[in-house]
Design a protein around this motif. Structure first.
Motif, PDB file in Angstrom:
ATOM      1  N   ALA A   1      49.542 -35.941 -43.333  1.00  0.00           N
ATOM      2  CA  ALA A   1      49.965 -35.126 -42.110  1.00  0.00           C
ATOM      3  C   ALA A   1      50.646 -34.021 -42.458  1.00  0.00           C
ATOM      4  O   ALA A   1      51.444 -33.884 -43.455  1.00  0.00           O
ATOM      5  CB  ALA A   1      50.696 -36.204 -40.811  1.00  0.00           C
ATOM      6  N   GLY A   2      50.389 -32.807 -41.781  1.00  0.00           N
ATOM      7  CA  GLY A   2      51.214 -31.678 -42.008  1.00  0.00           C
ATOM      8  C   GLY A   2      50.439 -30.594 -43.031  1.00  0.00           C
ATOM      9  O   GLY A   2      49.621 -31.104 -43.747  1.00  0.00           O
ATOM     10  N   ALA A   3      50.457 -29.441 -42.466  1.00  0.00           N
ATOM     11  CA  ALA A   3      49.333 -28.204 -42.966  1.00  0.00           C
ATOM     12  C   ALA A   3      49.543 -28.258 -44.275  1.00  0.00           C
ATOM     13  O   ALA A   3      48.511 -28.128 -45.339  1.00  0.00           O
ATOM     14  CB  ALA A   3      49.724 -26.945 -42.333  1.00  0.00           C
ATOM     15  N   ASP A   4      50.731 -28.107 -45.140  1.00  0.00           N
ATOM     16  CA  ASP A   4      50.979 -28.064 -46.408  1.00  0.00           C
ATOM     17  C   ASP A   4      50.379 -29.197 -47.306  1.00  0.00           C
ATOM     18  O   ASP A   4      49.510 -29.175 -48.174  1.00  0.00           O
ATOM     19  CB  ASP A   4      52.484 -28.050 -46.933  1.00  0.00           C
ATOM     20  CG  ASP A   4      52.495 -27.890 -48.370  1.00  0.00           C
ATOM     21  OD1 ASP A   4      52.409 -26.796 -48.831  1.00  0.00           O
ATOM     22  OD2 ASP A   4      53.193 -28.677 -49.134  1.00  0.00           O
ATOM     23  N   LYS A   5      50.553 -30.538 -46.859  1.00  0.00           N
ATOM     24  CA  LYS A   5      50.085 -31.670 -47.511  1.00  0.00           C
ATOM     25  C   LYS A   5      48.460 -31.797 -47.596  1.00  0.00           C
ATOM     26  O   LYS A   5      47.914 -32.028 -48.319  1.00  0.00           O
ATOM     27  CB  LYS A   5      50.643 -33.039 -46.925  1.00  0.00           C
ATOM     28  CG  LYS A   5      52.225 -33.145 -47.350  1.00  0.00           C
ATOM     29  CD  LYS A   5      52.711 -34.401 -46.706  1.00  0.00           C
ATOM     30  CE  LYS A   5      54.360 -34.607 -47.120  1.00  0.00           C
ATOM     31  NZ  LYS A   5      54.823 -35.623 -46.443  1.00  0.00           N
ATOM     32  N   VAL A   6      48.016 -31.327 -46.333  1.00  0.00           N
ATOM     33  CA  VAL A   6      46.700 -31.551 -46.007  1.00  0.00           C
ATOM     34  C   VAL A   6      45.944 -30.397 -46.842  1.00  0.00           C
ATOM     35  O   VAL A   6      44.862 -30.770 -47.572  1.00  0.00           O
ATOM     36  CB  VAL A   6      46.201 -31.406 -44.445  1.00  0.00           C
ATOM     37  CG1 VAL A   6      44.835 -31.504 -44.381  1.00  0.00           C
ATOM     38  CG2 VAL A   6      46.720 -32.650 -43.862  1.00  0.00           C
ATOM     39  N   ALA A   7      46.415 -29.412 -46.853  1.00  0.00           N
ATOM     40  CA  ALA A   7      45.890 -28.150 -47.719  1.00  0.00           C
ATOM     41  C   ALA A   7      45.881 -28.362 -49.089  1.00  0.00           C
ATOM     42  O   ALA A   7      44.726 -28.198 -49.899  1.00  0.00           O
ATOM     43  CB  ALA A   7      46.608 -26.815 -47.359  1.00  0.00           C
ATOM     44  N   ARG A   8      47.027 -28.774 -49.486  1.00  0.00           N
ATOM     45  CA  ARG A   8      47.181 -29.369 -51.038  1.00  0.00           C
ATOM     46  C   ARG A   8      46.053 -30.462 -51.424  1.00  0.00           C
ATOM     47  O   ARG A   8      45.407 -30.268 -52.433  1.00  0.00           O
ATOM     48  CB  ARG A   8      48.353 -29.551 -51.745  1.00  0.00           C
ATOM     49  CG  ARG A   8      49.474 -28.361 -51.318  1.00  0.00           C
ATOM     50  CD  ARG A   8      50.905 -28.665 -51.894  1.00  0.00           C
ATOM     51  NE  ARG A   8      51.772 -27.534 -51.559  1.00  0.00           N
ATOM     52  CZ  ARG A   8      52.192 -26.538 -52.352  1.00  0.00           C
ATOM     53  NH1 ARG A   8      51.180 -26.400 -53.570  1.00  0.00           N
ATOM     54  NH2 ARG A   8      52.749 -25.579 -52.165  1.00  0.00           N
TER      55      ARG A   8
ATOM     56  N   PRO B   1      49.941 -26.859 -37.722  1.00  0.00           N
ATOM     57  CA  PRO B   1      51.034 -27.491 -38.397  1.00  0.00           C
ATOM     58  C   PRO B   1      51.303 -28.943 -38.565  1.00  0.00           C
ATOM     59  O   PRO B   1      51.679 -29.671 -39.551  1.00  0.00           O
ATOM     60  CB  PRO B   1      52.454 -26.828 -37.688  1.00  0.00           C
ATOM     61  CG  PRO B   1      51.915 -25.826 -36.923  1.00  0.00           C
ATOM     62  CD  PRO B   1      50.466 -26.025 -36.683  1.00  0.00           C
ATOM     63  N   ASP B   2      50.813 -29.769 -37.322  1.00  0.00           N
ATOM     64  CA  ASP B   2      50.723 -31.330 -37.575  1.00  0.00           C
ATOM     65  C   ASP B   2      49.369 -31.723 -37.694  1.00  0.00           C
ATOM     66  O   ASP B   2      48.950 -32.973 -37.292  1.00  0.00           O
ATOM     67  CB  ASP B   2      51.193 -31.519 -36.086  1.00  0.00           C
ATOM     68  CG  ASP B   2      50.388 -30.895 -34.933  1.00  0.00           C
ATOM     69  OD1 ASP B   2      49.474 -30.162 -35.077  1.00  0.00           O
ATOM     70  OD2 ASP B   2      50.883 -31.694 -33.687  1.00  0.00           O
ATOM     71  N   VAL B   3      48.534 -30.740 -38.541  1.00  0.00           N
ATOM     72  CA  VAL B   3      47.204 -31.236 -38.641  1.00  0.00           C
ATOM     73  C   VAL B   3      47.308 -32.840 -39.430  1.00  0.00           C
ATOM     74  O   VAL B   3      48.272 -32.877 -40.248  1.00  0.00           O
ATOM     75  CB  VAL B   3      46.393 -30.197 -39.661  1.00  0.00           C
ATOM     76  CG1 VAL B   3      46.955 -30.198 -40.873  1.00  0.00           C
ATOM     77  CG2 VAL B   3      44.986 -30.764 -39.831  1.00  0.00           C
ATOM     78  N   VAL B   4      46.162 -33.620 -39.159  1.00  0.00           N
ATOM     79  CA  VAL B   4      46.322 -34.649 -39.779  1.00  0.00           C
ATOM     80  C   VAL B   4      44.918 -35.014 -40.417  1.00  0.00           C
ATOM     81  O   VAL B   4      43.790 -34.685 -39.950  1.00  0.00           O
ATOM     82  CB  VAL B   4      46.283 -36.084 -38.770  1.00  0.00           C
ATOM     83  CG1 VAL B   4      45.336 -35.865 -37.725  1.00  0.00           C
ATOM     84  CG2 VAL B   4      46.358 -37.221 -39.552  1.00  0.00           C
TER      85      VAL B   4
ATOM     86  N   ARG C   1      46.302 -21.368 -42.927  1.00  0.00           N
ATOM     87  CA  ARG C   1      46.490 -20.584 -41.726  1.00  0.00           C
ATOM     88  C   ARG C   1      45.252 -20.974 -40.775  1.00  0.00           C
ATOM     89  O   ARG C   1      45.348 -20.776 -39.492  1.00  0.00           O
ATOM     90  CB  ARG C   1      45.744 -19.066 -42.136  1.00  0.00           C
ATOM     91  CG  ARG C   1      46.835 -18.404 -42.748  1.00  0.00           C
ATOM     92  CD  ARG C   1      46.626 -16.734 -42.756  1.00  0.00           C
ATOM     93  NE  ARG C   1      47.565 -15.764 -43.404  1.00  0.00           N
ATOM     94  CZ  ARG C   1      47.556 -15.693 -44.782  1.00  0.00           C
ATOM     95  NH1 ARG C   1      46.783 -15.977 -45.486  1.00  0.00           N
ATOM     96  NH2 ARG C   1      48.881 -14.810 -45.179  1.00  0.00           N
ATOM     97  N   VAL C   2      44.477 -21.691 -41.276  1.00  0.00           N
ATOM     98  CA  VAL C   2      43.345 -22.340 -40.254  1.00  0.00           C
ATOM     99  C   VAL C   2      43.840 -23.701 -39.949  1.00  0.00           C
ATOM    100  O   VAL C   2      42.899 -24.547 -39.441  1.00  0.00           O
ATOM    101  CB  VAL C   2      42.012 -22.310 -40.900  1.00  0.00           C
ATOM    102  CG1 VAL C   2      41.470 -20.860 -41.069  1.00  0.00           C
ATOM    103  CG2 VAL C   2      41.778 -23.084 -42.159  1.00  0.00           C
ATOM    104  N   LEU C   3      45.062 -24.305 -40.453  1.00  0.00           N
ATOM    105  CA  LEU C   3      45.561 -25.638 -40.226  1.00  0.00           C
ATOM    106  C   LEU C   3      46.506 -25.652 -39.231  1.00  0.00           C
ATOM    107  O   LEU C   3      47.404 -24.858 -39.427  1.00  0.00           O
ATOM    108  CB  LEU C   3      45.636 -26.514 -41.581  1.00  0.00           C
ATOM    109  CG  LEU C   3      44.704 -26.522 -42.553  1.00  0.00           C
ATOM    110  CD1 LEU C   3      45.383 -27.204 -43.946  1.00  0.00           C
ATOM    111  CD2 LEU C   3      43.357 -27.408 -42.177  1.00  0.00           C
TER     112      LEU C   3
ATOM    113  N   ILE D   1      41.123 -33.508 -39.486  1.00  0.00           N
ATOM    114  CA  ILE D   1      39.957 -33.780 -40.701  1.00  0.00           C
ATOM    115  C   ILE D   1      39.663 -35.255 -40.808  1.00  0.00           C
ATOM    116  O   ILE D   1      40.606 -35.916 -41.097  1.00  0.00           O
ATOM    117  CB  ILE D   1      40.131 -33.057 -41.772  1.00  0.00           C
ATOM    118  CG1 ILE D   1      40.681 -31.665 -41.542  1.00  0.00           C
ATOM    119  CG2 ILE D   1      39.122 -33.202 -42.909  1.00  0.00           C
ATOM    120  CD1 ILE D   1      41.044 -30.825 -42.763  1.00  0.00           C
ATOM    121  N   PHE D   2      38.283 -35.386 -40.772  1.00  0.00           N
ATOM    122  CA  PHE D   2      37.962 -36.876 -40.816  1.00  0.00           C
ATOM    123  C   PHE D   2      36.950 -37.229 -41.894  1.00  0.00           C
ATOM    124  O   PHE D   2      35.748 -36.703 -41.521  1.00  0.00           O
ATOM    125  CB  PHE D   2      37.834 -37.406 -39.353  1.00  0.00           C
ATOM    126  CG  PHE D   2      38.486 -36.975 -38.226  1.00  0.00           C
ATOM    127  CD1 PHE D   2      39.811 -37.683 -38.288  1.00  0.00           C
ATOM    128  CD2 PHE D   2      38.193 -35.985 -37.289  1.00  0.00           C
ATOM    129  CE1 PHE D   2      40.502 -37.235 -37.145  1.00  0.00           C
ATOM    130  CE2 PHE D   2      38.915 -35.702 -36.414  1.00  0.00           C
ATOM    131  CZ  PHE D   2      40.208 -36.480 -36.224  1.00  0.00           C
TER     132      PHE D   2
END
Length: 320
Positions: A231-238, A211-214, A207-209, A295-296
């Protein structure tokens, strides 16, 4: 005022220019020192000294030329760099006297900090050619006139304008992480990010990411890291939950505190790698419209040699 004092009065601005061009504090310091040497040489040559009509402009042009040479040579080094490349983070504390929003109490100081570049733009600048980067940083960040930029680049006025325009389009491209939030909004979003990672709640984290977060990680070959952006909220979150879960499985104690990286909110963290080596990292964020767009993770120890000591009493989650 003597020549040394006049140069020292310009040093801070030259460092800011050089750092944003090069993304490395040590390389920026070298560029500024070389600028001083050229200035000192000009002082001993009457013909060269006559060209120093406006000291600030002359020093900026000279420093830009030096940075341009460094950028051109750095492109070759970056091609052989192990994994992803992130700039050296410029870390400063939040300040000892936070205001009601958790940050500096002076509204003017908050405004200045909000207008800082942040890690997001430093990352996007890596997309540019050396000439584009010099033109963009000088004009869009430091308001240097195009005539002076053309002189620094050894090109025409129109060509300098075109370089800055192309750079601007790249910086504002749809896939570039957006970072427009002030510190108060960054605080709310990053706090929610930390709470979700601490609880392990995948849905809350997503919810805080955006959709196209990298997510980009720079380990410099010292630690395992992804070789390409995630890239992508699901991949970054996991991926993020996996990192925190791994630390928990090894029973590693994590320390963390909020800091500023180039004026924007970030986290400074320390833990122990599963092989026993100390692991320090700086996690910077890009925040836009209430969500994290970038996120870096900088964990290359070669780029963290000047990281301030985290100090005692900083556990995890960090105290805001």
């Amino acid at each position: 005022m003597d020549e040394v004092s006049e140069f020292e009065a310009e040093r801070g601005r030259l460092m800011a220019v050089a750092y944003r061009m090069l993304g490395s504090r040590s390389e920026a310091e070298d560029a500024v020192q070389e600028t001083w040497l050229r200035y000192a040489g000009a002082l001993g040559d009457p013909a060269a000294r006559a060209e120093v009509r406006h000291l600030g402009g002359w020093l900026t042009t000279t420093c830009a030329r030096i940075c341009l040479d460094v950028l051109r040579s750095a492109r070759v080094r970056r091609e052989t760099y192990p994994g992803q490349w992130l700039p050296e983070p410029l870390v400063t504390p939040l300040g000892p006297a936070p205001g009601p929003d958790g940050f500096a109490p002076d509204p003017a100081e908050r405004a200045v900090r909000r207008d800082q570049l942040g890690a997001a733009l430093m990352v996007v600048l890596e997309r540019l050619t050396p000439e584009q980067r010099v033109a963009f940083v000088l004009h869009d960040v430091f308001a240097v006139p195009f005539g002076q930029i053309a002189e620094a680049l050894g090109t025409s006025l129109e060509a300098a304008r075109q370089l800055a325009s192309r750079a601007r389009r790249a910086v504002n491209a749809p896939d570039a992480p957006r970072h427009t939030a002030d510190l108060a909004e960054q605080h709310r979003v990053v706090s929610a990010f930390v709470a979700a990672t601490e609880s392990g709640d995948l849905d809350e984290l997503m919810r805080v990411l955006a959709p196209d977060v990298v997510l980009i990680g720079d380990a410099g070959g010292h630690f395992p890291a992804t070789r390409r952006p995630i890239a992508g909220a699901d991949k970054v979150a996991r991926f993020t939950l996996g990192l925190f879960g791994q630390a928990g499985r090894y029973g590693q104690r994590v320390q963390g505190r909020p800091v500023l990286v180039d004026g924007s909110l970030a986290l400074q963290m320390e833990t122990v790698h599963h092989d026993g080596r100390p692991l320090r990292l700086v996690v910077a964020f890009a925040v836009h419209d209430g969500v994290i767009t970038g996120i870096f993770n900088q964990l290359n120890p070669d780029k963290l040699t000047r990281l301030p000591d985290i100090g005692a009493g900083h556990g995890w989650p960090p105290r805001w």
